[in-house]
Enzyme design. Structure first.
Site, PDB file in Angstrom:
ATOM      1  N   GLY A  30       0.838  -1.185   0.000  1.00  0.00           N
ATOM      2  CA  GLY A  30       0.000   0.000   0.000  1.00  0.00           C
ATOM      3  C   GLY A  30       0.872   1.233   0.000  1.00  0.00           C
ATOM      4  O   GLY A  30       1.924   1.259  -0.644  1.00  0.00           O
ATOM      5  N   CYS A  31       0.476   2.253   0.725  1.00  0.00           N
ATOM      6  CA  CYS A  31       1.216   3.515   0.769  1.00  0.00           C
ATOM      7  C   CYS A  31       2.679   3.284   1.125  1.00  0.00           C
ATOM      8  O   CYS A  31       3.004   2.780   2.200  1.00  0.00           O
ATOM      9  CB  CYS A  31       0.575   4.443   1.791  1.00  0.00           C
ATOM     10  SG  CYS A  31       1.538   5.926   2.136  1.00  0.00           S
ATOM     11  N   PHE A  32       3.578   3.679   0.225  1.00  0.00           N
ATOM     12  CA  PHE A  32       4.996   3.406   0.499  1.00  0.00           C
ATOM     13  C   PHE A  32       5.553   4.264   1.620  1.00  0.00           C
ATOM     14  O   PHE A  32       6.557   3.905   2.235  1.00  0.00           O
ATOM     15  CB  PHE A  32       5.867   3.499  -0.758  1.00  0.00           C
ATOM     16  CG  PHE A  32       5.644   4.650  -1.686  1.00  0.00           C
ATOM     17  CD1 PHE A  32       5.254   5.907  -1.244  1.00  0.00           C
ATOM     18  CD2 PHE A  32       5.851   4.478  -3.056  1.00  0.00           C
ATOM     19  CE1 PHE A  32       5.074   6.958  -2.123  1.00  0.00           C
ATOM     20  CE2 PHE A  32       5.678   5.529  -3.950  1.00  0.00           C
ATOM     21  CZ  PHE A  32       5.285   6.775  -3.481  1.00  0.00           C
TER      22      PHE A  32
ATOM     23  N   CYS B 117       4.217   4.530   4.460  1.00  0.00           N
ATOM     24  CA  CYS B 117       3.996   3.724   5.667  1.00  0.00           C
ATOM     25  C   CYS B 117       4.981   2.571   5.758  1.00  0.00           C
ATOM     26  O   CYS B 117       5.494   2.263   6.838  1.00  0.00           O
ATOM     27  CB  CYS B 117       2.559   3.198   5.699  1.00  0.00           C
ATOM     28  SG  CYS B 117       1.301   4.501   5.771  1.00  0.00           S
TER      29      CYS B 117
END
Length: 219
Positions: free
Chosen positions: A35-37, A39
């Site tokens: 998902g969001c890199f 994070c």
């Protein structure tokens, strides 16, 4: 629910006291999509034995894609992260064990509030040994959860670094442009607000409970 015992001890030890970049003479890399890199980078730069995490794109067919191209869809790329680690301090199995517990591996449509192919999870492997380890960790996670893990194990392909704007976003003091209400906050503050608002930690706690080593308040 509990970790696989041997991996669990190493996983929690890896997060017990990050003391800055590992001074390794030889490093290896692991490439994952979670998902969001931002994070993934924020989580794994806290892991002892990890010297660097680079945000980027992988798995697609377009060379040198931009962030806008990837999130718009059609390139085949996922937001990904290249984790540079010292195998003398942390092994690949422990990294994959940690990775699975840093994402929602039950979601085939994206991650948390971020939807679409570019936000789906994956483990990119560079050889058959990494594939064997990744598949073993997925099987163990499936047994623990009693549910199917949808995170695929894929052959490693070209990895493209994301734009400088995205690197180290979670800890940057650079201020974002002033908004319509006149507020300008550092990227680090915007990141914390995003992570909470997206429901990442709440969902991880729901899936993994106290066995999740990344969320605040986990034991």
């Amino acid at each position: 629910m509990t970790f696989k015992p041997q991996i669990a001890a190493a996983a929690f030890a890896a997060l017990s006291g990050f003391a800055g970049p590992a001074l390794a003479q030889q490093t290896e890399t692991a490439v994952v999509a979670g998902g969001c890199f931002w994070c993934v980078e924020a989580d794994f730069e806290k892991v002892q034995g990890v010297s660097e995490v680079v945000s980027g794109y992988s798995g697609g067919t377009v060379e040198n894609p931009t962030y806008k191209q990837v999130v718009r869809g059609g390139t085949g790329h996922r937001e990904a992260a290249r984790i540079v680690y010292d195998p003398a301090q942390i092994d690949y199995a422990t990294l994959i064990n940690l990775f699975l517990r840093s994402v929602d591996p039950l979601d085939a449509g994206g991650q948390f509030c971020d939807r679409g192919e570019s936000y789906t999870t994956a483990i990119f492997v560079g050889n058959e040994e990494e594939r064997r380890i990744a598949e073993e960790q997925i099987a163990a996670a499936e047994q623990e959860l009693g549910k199917e893990i949808v995170t695929p194990v894929l052959d490693e392909v070209a990895f493209y670094d994301a734009e400088d704007y995205h690197q180290d976003y979670y800890k940057s003091d650079e201020r974002l442009p002033v908004t319509s209400v006149g507020l300008a906050v550092p990227k680090s503050v915007a990141y914390e607000r995003y992570r909470k608002g997206c429901g990442r930690d709440a969902r991880l706690r729901q899936i993994w409970g106290a066995d999740n080593p990344f969320i605040k308040g986990a034991s």
